[in-house]
Scaffold this motif. Structure first.
Motif, PDB file in Angstrom:
ATOM      1  N   UNK A 159     142.684  55.768  69.220  1.00 29.52           N
ATOM      2  CA  UNK A 159     143.732  54.792  69.538  1.00 29.52           C
ATOM      3  C   UNK A 159     143.542  54.214  70.941  1.00 29.52           C
ATOM      4  N   UNK A 160     143.321  55.103  71.909  1.00 26.99           N
ATOM      5  CA  UNK A 160     143.243  54.658  73.304  1.00 26.99           C
ATOM      6  C   UNK A 160     142.041  53.749  73.537  1.00 26.99           C
ATOM      7  N   UNK A 161     140.899  54.069  72.946  1.00 33.23           N
ATOM      8  CA  UNK A 161     139.669  53.338  73.230  1.00 33.23           C
ATOM      9  C   UNK A 161     139.436  52.152  72.303  1.00 33.23           C
ATOM     10  N   UNK A 162     139.953  52.213  71.077  1.00 33.59           N
ATOM     11  CA  UNK A 162     139.663  51.161  70.100  1.00 33.59           C
ATOM     12  C   UNK A 162     140.923  50.433  69.645  1.00 33.59           C
ATOM     13  N   UNK A 163     141.886  51.215  69.173  1.00 31.48           N
ATOM     14  CA  UNK A 163     143.047  50.587  68.534  1.00 31.48           C
ATOM     15  C   UNK A 163     144.037  49.960  69.495  1.00 31.48           C
ATOM     16  N   UNK A 164     144.139  50.479  70.713  1.00 25.70           N
ATOM     17  CA  UNK A 164     145.188  49.999  71.630  1.00 25.70           C
ATOM     18  C   UNK A 164     145.060  48.507  71.918  1.00 25.70           C
ATOM     19  N   UNK A 165     143.851  48.022  72.157  1.00 24.81           N
ATOM     20  CA  UNK A 165     143.668  46.615  72.481  1.00 24.81           C
ATOM     21  C   UNK A 165     143.845  45.703  71.269  1.00 24.81           C
ATOM     22  N   UNK A 166     143.982  46.286  70.071  1.00 26.09           N
ATOM     23  CA  UNK A 166     144.208  45.487  68.867  1.00 26.09           C
ATOM     24  C   UNK A 166     145.670  45.511  68.435  1.00 26.09           C
ATOM     25  N   UNK A 167     146.528  46.178  69.216  1.00 32.33           N
ATOM     26  CA  UNK A 167     147.949  46.216  68.880  1.00 32.33           C
ATOM     27  C   UNK A 167     148.572  44.834  69.041  1.00 32.33           C
TER      28      UNK A 167
END
Length: 400
Positions: free
Chosen positions: A48-56
């Motif tokens: 989540x922190x490295x990949x998904x967070x910036x796609x929220x």
């Protein structure tokens, strides 16, 4: 949609709660399985922190959704295989898949992948037997159904919110256009009124001056000195009248005094016309008790200006009675009565300015009445309701 900071808090809190419950409340049968389950939680949080967070939040890079889904599915599957309680990690995986995917198709597909990983992990984590298969299938089917139902519902709500936002933006733009058109219409009406006033006063007076000047010149050339002197005196008087008309026109087009006390503004306006000496003006403001908003004051003062001007210029009145009443609720009325020569309202010319007054009062939601008979004077009555009362009455009319 939730912001990145809120998702950060949610992922941190839920991951911590699952880890604490795994260790102290629902520990696996071996310490190795506990370590694997805790590692799965760490991997999921890192994904989540490295990949998904910036796609929220948009803009979203295309590669982030498949990358996050792959790592999340592996983490959830390994965690469910290490400890049955790790199926709780689905509570984070499903909503994040819908948020990062940002579409119904990706949300449903991603939910199916997460459910499949849970089934595989739960089925083979404790050995491929019938009980494990049934447990894994039951968990996967129920969680998938629930995730898709909730995801579709939330997506519909989000789309509804976006649609409302779009409609609100269009409505705001339309209101801006209406306001601009209203201002343009008001300015055009004011220009037309000013043009009528100039035509009915200064233009006609100046035309008369030209005629008298030509007559005086002709008489002077013909040696008629007495007649020329008389005509010059007439020119002087007409010029003085033109000057008075110009001053009255300026007074009518000047800005309304910005005074909080409406009665004081009325008295000041009446004094302007009294100074012209064209008849007595009796003012009664004893009925002014409430306060008026700026727009209502403007309408009433403009109507009073026009009525006094008409009484002096057209009616040739010797006495004008002005009554102003404002009740505590904000309802205002203006009455201007003169003893002039009167006129037939149905045969009124544009010079009386009644059309402009009617338009101004109508835009303010008020009423105007003109009672006049040739030889018996004129009475003008204007009534305005407070803005909030207009809104209530309009709403009642629409409801009925």
């Amino acid at each position: 949609m939730l912001s990145k900071r809120r998702w950060d808090a949610i992922v941190a809190i839920v991951s911590t709660v699952i880890a604490v419950a795994l260790v102290f409340l629902f520990p696996p049968v071996t310490a190795a399985r506990t370590a694997i389950a805790l590692a799965a939680i760490v991997v999921f949080a890192a994904a989540y922190a490295l990949i998904g967070r910036d796609a929220v939040e948009p803009p979203r890079a295309a590669w982030r959704y498949p990358a996050f889904l792959s790592v999340a599915a592996v983490a959830v599957g390994i965690g469910a295989g290490a400890a049955p309680f790790m199926a709780m990690l689905q509570t984070l995986a499903y909503p994040l898949v819908w948020v990062v995917g940002d579409s119904r198709r990706r949300g449903i597909g991603g939910s199916a992948v997460i459910a499949g990983s849970v089934f595989v992990g739960a089925s083979f984590g404790y050995g491929p037997n019938l009980q494990s298969f049934l447990a894994g299938a039951t968990t996967a089917v129920f969680s998938l159904s629930f995730a898709i139902a909730i995801g579709l519902w939330i997506a519909q709500i989000a789309e509804y919110g976006e649609e409302r936002e779009r409609l609100l933006a269009e409505l705001t733009a339309a209101q801006g256009q209406v306001e601009a058109l209203s201002r343009e219409r008001g300015a055009s009406a004011e220009r037309e009124r000013l043009a009528r006033d100039i035509h009915d006063t200064l233009a006609q007076t100046l035309a008369g001056l030209v005629i008298f000047a030509e007559r005086a010149g002709r008489q002077s050339r013909e040696g008629q000195t007495d007649a020329a002197a008389s005509t010059i005196a007439t020119v002087e008087q007409v010029a003085r009248d033109a000057l008075a008309e110009a001053r009255a026109l300026v007074a009518r087009t000047a800005a309304v005094p910005r005074e909080p006390a409406f009665a004081a503004a009325v008295e000041r306006l009446v004094e302007r016309f009294r100074a012209q000496g064209r008849g007595a003006i009796v003012l009664d403001t004893a009925g002014v008790e409430g306060e008026l908003d700026r727009e209502t004051q403007v309408v009433l003062l403009r109507c009073l200006q026009e009525a006094l001007s008409n009484a002096a210029k057209h009616a040739e009145a010797d006495l004008v009675e002005v009554r102003v009443h404002v009740d505590p609720g904000g309802t205002a009325s203006l009455e201007v009565a003169d003893d002039g020569r009167g006129f037939e309202p149905d045969a009124t010319g544009a010079g009386f300015g009644l059309d402009g007054m009617r338009e101004r009062v109508a835009l303010a939601g008020g009423t105007i009445q003109v009672a006049s008979t040739a030889g018996h004077g004129t009475t003008l009555r204007v009534q305005l309701r407070p803005a909030r009362e207009d809104a209530v009455l309009d709403a009642k009319e629409e409801a009925s």
